[in-house]
Design a protein around this motif. Sequence first.
Motif, short mmCIF file in Angstrom:
data_model
loop_
_atom_site.label_atom_id
_atom_site.label_comp_id
_atom_site.label_asym_id
_atom_site.label_seq_id
_atom_site.Cartn_x
_atom_site.Cartn_y
_atom_site.Cartn_z
N UNK A 1 5.32 29.71 2.92
CA UNK A 1 4.46 28.82 3.69
C UNK A 1 2.99 29.25 3.62
N UNK A 2 2.73 30.56 3.62
CA UNK A 2 1.35 31.04 3.57
C UNK A 2 0.71 30.70 2.23
N UNK A 3 1.44 30.92 1.14
CA UNK A 3 0.92 30.61 -0.19
C UNK A 3 0.74 29.10 -0.34
N UNK A 4 1.65 28.33 0.22
CA UNK A 4 1.52 26.88 0.17
C UNK A 4 0.23 26.43 0.85
N UNK A 5 -0.12 27.07 1.97
CA UNK A 5 -1.38 26.73 2.66
C UNK A 5 -2.59 27.07 1.79
N UNK A 6 -2.54 28.21 1.08
CA UNK A 6 -3.64 28.57 0.19
C UNK A 6 -3.75 27.55 -0.94
N UNK A 7 -2.61 27.08 -1.44
CA UNK A 7 -2.65 26.12 -2.55
C UNK A 7 -3.37 24.84 -2.14
N UNK A 8 -3.27 24.45 -0.88
CA UNK A 8 -3.96 23.24 -0.44
C UNK A 8 -5.47 23.47 -0.39
N UNK A 9 -5.89 24.69 -0.14
CA UNK A 9 -7.32 25.00 -0.19
C UNK A 9 -7.85 24.91 -1.62
N UNK A 10 -6.98 25.25 -2.59
CA UNK A 10 -7.37 25.17 -4.00
C UNK A 10 -7.42 23.72 -4.46
N UNK A 11 -6.42 22.94 -4.07
CA UNK A 11 -6.30 21.57 -4.56
C UNK A 11 -7.19 20.59 -3.80
N UNK A 12 -7.49 20.91 -2.55
CA UNK A 12 -8.33 20.04 -1.72
C UNK A 12 -9.49 20.86 -1.17
N UNK A 13 -10.38 21.33 -2.05
CA UNK A 13 -11.44 22.25 -1.61
C UNK A 13 -12.49 21.54 -0.76
N UNK A 14 -13.05 22.29 0.16
CA UNK A 14 -14.16 21.80 0.96
C UNK A 14 -15.44 22.45 0.45
N UNK A 15 -16.54 21.79 0.66
CA UNK A 15 -17.82 22.36 0.29
C UNK A 15 -18.16 22.30 -1.18
N UNK A 16 -17.43 21.49 -1.97
CA UNK A 16 -17.78 21.36 -3.38
C UNK A 16 -18.94 20.39 -3.53
N UNK A 17 -19.64 20.49 -4.64
CA UNK A 17 -20.78 19.61 -4.90
C UNK A 17 -20.34 18.15 -4.93
N UNK A 18 -21.24 17.26 -4.52
CA UNK A 18 -20.92 15.83 -4.42
C UNK A 18 -20.47 15.26 -5.76
N UNK A 19 -21.08 15.77 -6.86
CA UNK A 19 -20.77 15.19 -8.16
C UNK A 19 -19.39 15.59 -8.67
N UNK A 20 -18.79 16.61 -8.03
CA UNK A 20 -17.45 17.03 -8.44
C UNK A 20 -16.35 16.25 -7.72
N UNK A 21 -16.65 15.69 -6.57
CA UNK A 21 -15.61 15.10 -5.72
C UNK A 21 -14.88 13.95 -6.39
N UNK A 22 -15.56 13.03 -7.11
CA UNK A 22 -14.80 11.93 -7.73
C UNK A 22 -13.77 12.38 -8.74
N UNK A 23 -13.96 13.56 -9.34
CA UNK A 23 -13.02 14.04 -10.34
C UNK A 23 -11.85 14.83 -9.80
#
Length: 279
Positions: A177-199
């Motif tokens: 469960x802990x690793x699964x939570x980390x994976x969501x941070x990788x796949x749904x990152x916050x704070x990324x540049x605006x131009x990266x979000x559409x991709x």
Amino acid sequence: MGNGRGFRPVAVEDIAAEALTLAGGPRALLLQIAHPGVGRGVVDHSDFASRLMDRFEGTVLYLTATMYGTPEEQAAMRRLVNRAHAPVRGVDPASGTTYNAFDPELQLWVAATLYQTMMDLHGRVFGPLSPPQAGLAYRELSRALSNLQLSHEQWPADRAAFDRYWEGMVGSLRVDADVLAVSRQILYPSGVSWWMRPGLPLLRLVTAGLLPPAVRAQFRLEWDAARQRRFDRAMRWTARIYTRLPVRLRRLLRDRYLAKLRRLVSSAPATTKARLADG
């Protein structure tokens, strides 16, 4: 070579210079943290949620130094990684087993995910290397990725031995469960540049498609025939378009990170440079 259109990288330094390799970053990260030792170290000591891009840049800088850096630049990167790894040790409360970021077995798995992801993507987009080319790529990349506590002799002896190692390791991966939570941070990152979000949706699709099916299921990434078709279509279009881009454009990210690495080393105080040169 002209403008580089249609150039097919075969030499290791050309394969590693391709911006394409960065598309496999999330896949390699997920495979790494699915290893119980690596995953527990990340859960206990990492901050993916707030510093994902910083950590991504650190990984790319490490690869750049490994493949293209001078001895001084490689020593600088070794020192930075060693400093980051120093506190990463502890005990998994669930199993009672210990973990240590300096463990060569854990470092081999991390390096193996980088090698295998790079070659997987290369084969999908450019087509397979010939057996002699693939053997040479394995020898050179395994040597280049053995720059920390890991020695080249600790790698499987050849590609066939690596394939057996890889199959066994993939079968041993476990996502709690802990690793699964980390994976969501990788796949749904916050704070990324605006131009990266559409991709990001496309990157998530490619990441899921590149994972071994059993590992993909452990990360609870939905997959069906429609998603498989979209993934296959994305790979076909990448092969058609990316391979026709000028080589200079395909290497822009490598050149950017090499310049950043050299600024990092050149800006260090003289006393620090002396320590770095000593390893």
